[in-house]
Design a protein around this motif. Structure first.
Motif, mmCIF file in Angstrom:
data_model
loop_
_atom_site.group_PDB
_atom_site.id
_atom_site.type_symbol
_atom_site.label_atom_id
_atom_site.label_comp_id
_atom_site.label_asym_id
_atom_site.label_seq_id
_atom_site.Cartn_x
_atom_site.Cartn_y
_atom_site.Cartn_z
ATOM 1 N N ASP A 1 5.157 3.410 -4.347
ATOM 2 C CA ASP A 1 4.748 4.068 -5.575
ATOM 3 C C ASP A 1 4.644 3.040 -6.706
ATOM 4 O O ASP A 1 5.429 2.092 -6.764
ATOM 5 C CB ASP A 1 5.810 5.134 -5.910
ATOM 6 C CG ASP A 1 5.537 5.828 -7.208
ATOM 7 O OD1 ASP A 1 4.618 6.660 -7.255
ATOM 8 O OD2 ASP A 1 6.249 5.511 -8.197
ATOM 9 N N GLU A 2 3.699 3.245 -7.634
ATOM 10 C CA GLU A 2 3.491 2.290 -8.721
ATOM 11 C C GLU A 2 4.720 2.128 -9.607
ATOM 12 O O GLU A 2 5.019 1.030 -10.070
ATOM 13 C CB GLU A 2 2.293 2.706 -9.576
ATOM 14 C CG GLU A 2 0.969 2.336 -8.945
ATOM 15 C CD GLU A 2 -0.193 2.622 -9.885
ATOM 16 O OE1 GLU A 2 -0.084 2.330 -11.092
ATOM 17 O OE2 GLU A 2 -1.204 3.129 -9.382
ATOM 18 N N GLN A 3 5.459 3.203 -9.853
ATOM 19 C CA GLN A 3 6.670 3.123 -10.684
ATOM 20 C C GLN A 3 7.722 2.258 -9.992
ATOM 21 O O GLN A 3 8.364 1.422 -10.625
ATOM 22 C CB GLN A 3 7.235 4.531 -10.952
ATOM 23 C CG GLN A 3 8.516 4.523 -11.759
ATOM 24 C CD GLN A 3 8.339 3.948 -13.160
ATOM 25 O OE1 GLN A 3 7.309 4.132 -13.787
ATOM 26 N NE2 GLN A 3 9.346 3.233 -13.640
ATOM 27 N N ALA B 1 7.081 -0.057 -7.743
ATOM 28 C CA ALA B 1 6.547 -1.425 -7.771
ATOM 29 C C ALA B 1 6.830 -2.088 -9.112
ATOM 30 O O ALA B 1 7.197 -3.264 -9.172
ATOM 31 C CB ALA B 1 5.046 -1.408 -7.495
ATOM 32 N N SER B 2 6.708 -1.334 -10.177
ATOM 33 C CA SER B 2 6.992 -1.849 -11.508
ATOM 34 C C SER B 2 8.463 -2.241 -11.643
ATOM 35 O O SER B 2 8.793 -3.275 -12.231
ATOM 36 C CB SER B 2 6.629 -0.781 -12.538
ATOM 37 O OG SER B 2 6.658 -1.297 -13.818
ATOM 38 N N SER C 1 0.804 -1.225 0.000
ATOM 39 C CA SER C 1 0.000 0.000 0.000
ATOM 40 C C SER C 1 0.836 1.274 0.000
ATOM 41 O O SER C 1 0.344 2.325 -0.387
ATOM 42 C CB SER C 1 -0.945 -0.002 1.199
ATOM 43 O OG SER C 1 -0.210 0.045 2.406
#
Length: 161
Positions: free
Chosen positions: A144-146, A148-149, A141
């Motif tokens: 950051d999505e970047q 995580a990518s 949670s």
């Protein structure tokens, strides 16, 4: 159904649980090299699933076998449901600590979201502390999505994130 060891063709192996794993090409290449020299040393752990077998443990072995153009792998077939299979993903990889923290977090998040488990349930079912479970759930949670990518692609590890 009693657990059995069977030879299964690669086309009958379902890799849907691989979405919660990071498949690092370096590790697949190492396993591929080992399989080339020594053959398959450990069976892949699977469960019957929609006319095939869902891989619980040994995803990298399956990828290595595909690269080696093997036709079959020895599989340890367990009669477990999906929730038990996901818990086993954590258990099988605990001994050798072969899962990234992010992968553990993905499995736990999936168990919480799709199977309605709270933080205490995975703790009891896996033997991990509630604190361990909580830290992994909060990781998903908060990142950051970047970032995580980047973790999913294997360019950075969970500790670096």
């Amino acid at each position: 159904m009693k657990p059995t060891i069977e030879e299964v063709t690669l086309d009958k192996l379902d890799l849907s649980l691989a979405e919660m794993r990071i498949i690092n090409p370096h590790w697949v290449a190492k396993i591929q090299g080992s399989m080339w020299v020594h053959g398959q040393l450990q069976p892949v752990v699977v469960r019957p699933y929609s006319g095939s077998y869902q891989v619980i443990d040994g995803i990298k072995r399956v990828y290595a076998a595909t690269e080696l153009m093997l036709k079959r792998l020895k599989c340890y077939v367990l009669d477990v449901d999906l929730k038990q299979a996901k818990l086993l993903v954590l258990s099988y990889n605990r001994l050798h600590q072969s899962m990234e923290v992010w992968e553990e977090a993905m499995v736990l998040t999936d168990l919480a979201n799709r199977h309605g488990l709270n933080q205490q349930s995975p703790s009891k079912l896996t033997g991990y502390s509630r604190c361990w479970v909580s830290r992994r759930l909060s990781l998903i949670s908060k990142i950051d999505e970047q970032v995580a990518s980047e973790i999913k692609m294997g360019t950075i590890n969970s500790s670096q994130a």
